[in-house]
Design a protein around this motif. Structure first.
Motif, PDB file in Angstrom:
ATOM      1  N   HIS A  97     100.160 -26.653  99.802  1.00  0.00           N
ATOM      2  CA  HIS A  97     101.413 -27.270  99.580  1.00  0.00           C
ATOM      3  C   HIS A  97     101.176 -28.429  98.719  1.00  0.00           C
ATOM      4  O   HIS A  97     102.071 -29.460  98.345  1.00  0.00           O
ATOM      5  CB  HIS A  97     102.136 -27.557 100.780  1.00  0.00           C
ATOM      6  CG  HIS A  97     102.534 -26.568 101.766  1.00  0.00           C
ATOM      7  ND1 HIS A  97     103.306 -25.603 101.158  1.00  0.00           N
ATOM      8  CD2 HIS A  97     102.138 -26.183 102.803  1.00  0.00           C
ATOM      9  CE1 HIS A  97     103.391 -24.418 102.212  1.00  0.00           C
ATOM     10  NE2 HIS A  97     102.667 -24.864 102.992  1.00  0.00           N
ATOM     11  N   GLU A 149     100.892 -31.150  95.785  1.00  0.00           N
ATOM     12  CA  GLU A 149     101.648 -31.105  94.608  1.00  0.00           C
ATOM     13  C   GLU A 149     101.256 -32.269  93.653  1.00  0.00           C
ATOM     14  O   GLU A 149     100.621 -33.151  93.800  1.00  0.00           O
ATOM     15  CB  GLU A 149     103.186 -31.410  94.700  1.00  0.00           C
ATOM     16  CG  GLU A 149     103.954 -30.351  95.558  1.00  0.00           C
ATOM     17  CD  GLU A 149     105.599 -30.796  95.825  1.00  0.00           C
ATOM     18  OE1 GLU A 149     105.771 -32.032  95.463  1.00  0.00           O
ATOM     19  OE2 GLU A 149     106.096 -30.080  96.140  1.00  0.00           O
ATOM     20  N   ALA A 169     112.387 -22.958 101.983  1.00  0.00           N
ATOM     21  CA  ALA A 169     110.986 -22.406 101.875  1.00  0.00           C
ATOM     22  C   ALA A 169     110.760 -21.281 102.646  1.00  0.00           C
ATOM     23  O   ALA A 169     110.115 -20.449 102.533  1.00  0.00           O
ATOM     24  CB  ALA A 169     110.158 -23.489 102.168  1.00  0.00           C
ATOM     25  N   SER A 204     115.757 -26.849  92.849  1.00  0.00           N
ATOM     26  CA  SER A 204     114.823 -26.824  93.811  1.00  0.00           C
ATOM     27  C   SER A 204     115.150 -26.415  95.470  1.00  0.00           C
ATOM     28  O   SER A 204     114.654 -26.055  96.196  1.00  0.00           O
ATOM     29  CB  SER A 204     114.154 -28.363  94.001  1.00  0.00           C
ATOM     30  OG  SER A 204     113.364 -28.468  92.780  1.00  0.00           O
ATOM     31  N   THR A 226     114.557 -22.856  96.343  1.00  0.00           N
ATOM     32  CA  THR A 226     113.238 -22.419  96.763  1.00  0.00           C
ATOM     33  C   THR A 226     112.727 -23.333  98.039  1.00  0.00           C
ATOM     34  O   THR A 226     111.660 -22.752  98.475  1.00  0.00           O
ATOM     35  CB  THR A 226     112.383 -22.764  95.594  1.00  0.00           C
ATOM     36  OG1 THR A 226     112.213 -24.075  95.240  1.00  0.00           O
ATOM     37  CG2 THR A 226     112.786 -21.828  94.246  1.00  0.00           C
ATOM     38  N   LYS A 269     111.138 -25.986  97.218  1.00  0.00           N
ATOM     39  CA  LYS A 269     109.625 -26.467  96.644  1.00  0.00           C
ATOM     40  C   LYS A 269     110.228 -27.347  95.711  1.00  0.00           C
ATOM     41  O   LYS A 269     111.033 -26.747  94.868  1.00  0.00           O
ATOM     42  CB  LYS A 269     108.613 -25.564  96.370  1.00  0.00           C
ATOM     43  CG  LYS A 269     108.885 -24.588  95.511  1.00  0.00           C
ATOM     44  CD  LYS A 269     107.925 -23.317  95.540  1.00  0.00           C
ATOM     45  CE  LYS A 269     107.974 -22.373  96.699  1.00  0.00           C
ATOM     46  NZ  LYS A 269     106.894 -21.383  96.273  1.00  0.00           N
ATOM     47  N   LEU A 321     110.435 -28.135  91.834  1.00  0.00           N
ATOM     48  CA  LEU A 321     110.368 -27.408  90.598  1.00  0.00           C
ATOM     49  C   LEU A 321     110.015 -28.153  89.525  1.00  0.00           C
ATOM     50  O   LEU A 321     110.994 -29.334  89.336  1.00  0.00           O
ATOM     51  CB  LEU A 321     111.431 -26.234  90.505  1.00  0.00           C
ATOM     52  CG  LEU A 321     111.660 -25.381  91.453  1.00  0.00           C
ATOM     53  CD1 LEU A 321     112.704 -24.429  91.174  1.00  0.00           C
ATOM     54  CD2 LEU A 321     110.385 -24.601  91.394  1.00  0.00           C
ATOM     55  N   GLN A 333     113.908 -15.592  90.960  1.00  0.00           N
ATOM     56  CA  GLN A 333     112.409 -15.289  90.883  1.00  0.00           C
ATOM     57  C   GLN A 333     112.088 -13.983  90.253  1.00  0.00           C
ATOM     58  O   GLN A 333     111.662 -13.107  90.632  1.00  0.00           O
ATOM     59  CB  GLN A 333     111.742 -15.403  92.438  1.00  0.00           C
ATOM     60  CG  GLN A 333     110.368 -15.480  92.349  1.00  0.00           C
ATOM     61  CD  GLN A 333     109.672 -15.779  93.929  1.00  0.00           C
ATOM     62  OE1 GLN A 333     108.497 -15.810  93.883  1.00  0.00           O
ATOM     63  NE2 GLN A 333     110.531 -15.493  94.962  1.00  0.00           N
ATOM     64  N   TYR A 392     110.743 -21.949  84.992  1.00  0.00           N
ATOM     65  CA  TYR A 392     110.443 -22.992  86.100  1.00  0.00           C
ATOM     66  C   TYR A 392     109.023 -22.651  86.700  1.00  0.00           C
ATOM     67  O   TYR A 392     108.872 -21.248  86.983  1.00  0.00           O
ATOM     68  CB  TYR A 392     111.612 -23.475  86.735  1.00  0.00           C
ATOM     69  CG  TYR A 392     112.708 -24.044  86.057  1.00  0.00           C
ATOM     70  CD1 TYR A 392     112.975 -25.233  85.802  1.00  0.00           C
ATOM     71  CD2 TYR A 392     113.812 -23.271  85.803  1.00  0.00           C
ATOM     72  CE1 TYR A 392     113.979 -25.658  85.081  1.00  0.00           C
ATOM     73  CE2 TYR A 392     115.014 -23.546  84.624  1.00  0.00           C
ATOM     74  CZ  TYR A 392     114.937 -24.947  84.738  1.00  0.00           C
ATOM     75  OH  TYR A 392     116.051 -25.257  84.117  1.00  0.00           O
ATOM     76  N   GLN A 393     108.798 -23.614  87.493  1.00  0.00           N
ATOM     77  CA  GLN A 393     107.529 -23.421  88.189  1.00  0.00           C
ATOM     78  C   GLN A 393     107.434 -24.263  89.230  1.00  0.00           C
ATOM     79  O   GLN A 393     107.825 -25.459  89.184  1.00  0.00           O
ATOM     80  CB  GLN A 393     106.047 -23.293  87.438  1.00  0.00           C
ATOM     81  CG  GLN A 393     105.684 -24.708  86.891  1.00  0.00           C
ATOM     82  CD  GLN A 393     104.520 -24.604  86.071  1.00  0.00           C
ATOM     83  OE1 GLN A 393     104.471 -23.952  85.368  1.00  0.00           O
ATOM     84  NE2 GLN A 393     103.696 -25.646  86.334  1.00  0.00           N
ATOM     85  N   SER A 394     106.629 -24.117  90.192  1.00  0.00           N
ATOM     86  CA  SER A 394     106.538 -25.432  91.413  1.00  0.00           C
ATOM     87  C   SER A 394     105.349 -26.359  90.804  1.00  0.00           C
ATOM     88  O   SER A 394     104.883 -26.024  89.873  1.00  0.00           O
ATOM     89  CB  SER A 394     106.220 -24.558  92.604  1.00  0.00           C
ATOM     90  OG  SER A 394     104.487 -24.378  92.748  1.00  0.00           O
ATOM     91  N   GLU A 448      99.151 -22.709  94.137  1.00  0.00           N
ATOM     92  CA  GLU A 448     100.115 -21.634  94.344  1.00  0.00           C
ATOM     93  C   GLU A 448      99.756 -20.537  93.299  1.00  0.00           C
ATOM     94  O   GLU A 448      99.235 -20.684  92.255  1.00  0.00           O
ATOM     95  CB  GLU A 448     101.656 -22.047  94.264  1.00  0.00           C
ATOM     96  CG  GLU A 448     102.638 -20.905  94.635  1.00  0.00           C
ATOM     97  CD  GLU A 448     103.933 -21.510  94.511  1.00  0.00           C
ATOM     98  OE1 GLU A 448     104.633 -21.482  95.479  1.00  0.00           O
ATOM     99  OE2 GLU A 448     104.511 -22.021  93.263  1.00  0.00           O
TER     100      GLU A 448
END
Length: 354
Positions: free
Chosen positions: A3, A5, A59, A126, A129, A131, A133, A226, A251-253, A258
């Motif tokens: 997790h 970031e 999440a 975000s 998800t 998370k 983004l 997704q 987009y991505q986290s 990940e």
């Protein structure tokens, strides 16, 4: 660790494919005027459940796609269409996919960059998800504009699985009286894209009993999905007052550990000399984020195996990128590749190992 970031990647200092900045752009992005964000009524999870908004624990619910929700105001739709018309010279066909599309408009348009990197938009998405983004690390994905011509004998977009984790698809054209142009998504085994890919590579489509259809109420509405986990397509536009115009943002986290859903193969075939450098930057961002965790966050005294695991992960990211961009290895396309005679073989989601 999973997790952890890091900060998003900034745009490159130069532009690919001879794309020049549009210094004459006469529209400035204004979130107060151009946005009209609402929450989707629900999201569909990879398990096939409808979960109503607001999500108590986003999440926990692995999103497949959202119900349509408002993103742009009427003035916002008008502004986007104006900027697109000023950059339509970038449009071209992409083999196996769209007959007409624009990619990489971010390299030319400050308006598109400001929308894509808007904290308001990112925070909103975000929530689907659970998370944080950020825009995907490939600026050629900012943004893709698809033109669904009327009367086409081929879908506005063929069946495929995305080569990025998440996408937001916004309708920008008038859908009144439109026949066709519907978004189709896989409904069977959401969590296993391999099954859908096997059908797509063999037949170019999915069986009808595996398909959900989602309609946009009007221009300015978006659907978040997704796309790397569910197959989707857009049916031919048989009748409409104008071509079907959509904006697709990727987009991505911000979590470098990940699983990476980015497929180099697609961008290699679409984006000319942009793909090798953008992919190298993407993998360098992931590897540096992993090493940053080791330097600043890890508590690994006496834990040699964990130290080695992080180092190996970063090394694997870079070696994989090097081997792809130099042609030493190759990925399979996540759609029916007409250049590949053997469309019945098993699909190798090679990138999922990193």
């Amino acid at each position: 660790m999973e997790h952890y970031e890091v900060s998003p990647l900034s745009l490159p200092k130069s532009s690919p494919n001879n794309i020049k900045k549009n210094l004459q752009e006469d529209v400035q992005f204004d979130p107060k005027k151009h946005l009209d964000l609402t929450m989707p009524m629900y999201i569909k999870t990879l398990d096939g459940e409808n979960v109503p908004f607001p999500l108590k624990n986003a999440a926990k619910h692995n999103v497949a796609f959202s119900a349509p929700f408002k993103v742009l105001s009427a003035e916002g739709v008008k502004a986007f269409r104006r900027v697109i018309s000023q950059n339509e010279d970038l449009a071209q066909p992409f083999k196996n996919r769209q007959k007409k599309a624009i990619r990489g408009i971010a390299y030319r348009s400050k308006f598109f960059c400001d929308f894509t990197y808007s904290p308001i938009v990112l925070k909103h998405l975000s929530k689907c998800t659970g998370k944080a983004l950020a825009p995907h690390n490939f600026p050629m994905n900012i943004s893709q504009i698809n033109f669904g011509e009327i009367g086409s004998d081929k879908g506005a977009d063929v069946w495929h699985i995305d080569s990025v984790p998440y996408v937001l698809v916004i309708l920008l054209s008038d859908s009144t009286g439109m026949v066709g142009g519907q978004l189709q998504v896989s409904k069977a085994k959401f969590g296993d894209p391999k099954l859908a890919l096997e059908y797509i590579r063999r037949d170019g489509k999915l069986p009808e009993d595996m398909v959900n259809t989602v309609n946009y109420p009007a221009a300015g509405y978006g659907i978040f999905m997704q796309g790397s986990r569910i197959a989707h397509a857009v049916t031919p536009v048989l009748k409409a007052s104008e071509p079907r115009l959509t904006l697709v943002n990727s987009y991505q986290s911000l979590m470098p550990f990940e699983e990476d859903a980015t497929l180099y193969k697609v961008f290699q075939t679409m984006d000319g000399d942009a793909a090798p450098f953008e992919y190298a930057r993407h993998k360098a961002w992931r590897a540096s984020g992993q090493l940053n965790y080791l330097m600043k966050e890890a508590k690994y005294f006496g834990k040699t195996e964990k130290i080695a695991s992080v180092l190996n992960k970063a090394i694997d990211e870079l070696v994989y990128a090097r081997d792809l961009i130099t042609g030493k290895i190759e990925e399979d396309a996540p759609y029916k590749d007409t250049d590949n005679e053997d469309n019945t073989r098993d699909i190798k989601l090679v990138n999922s190992k990193l």
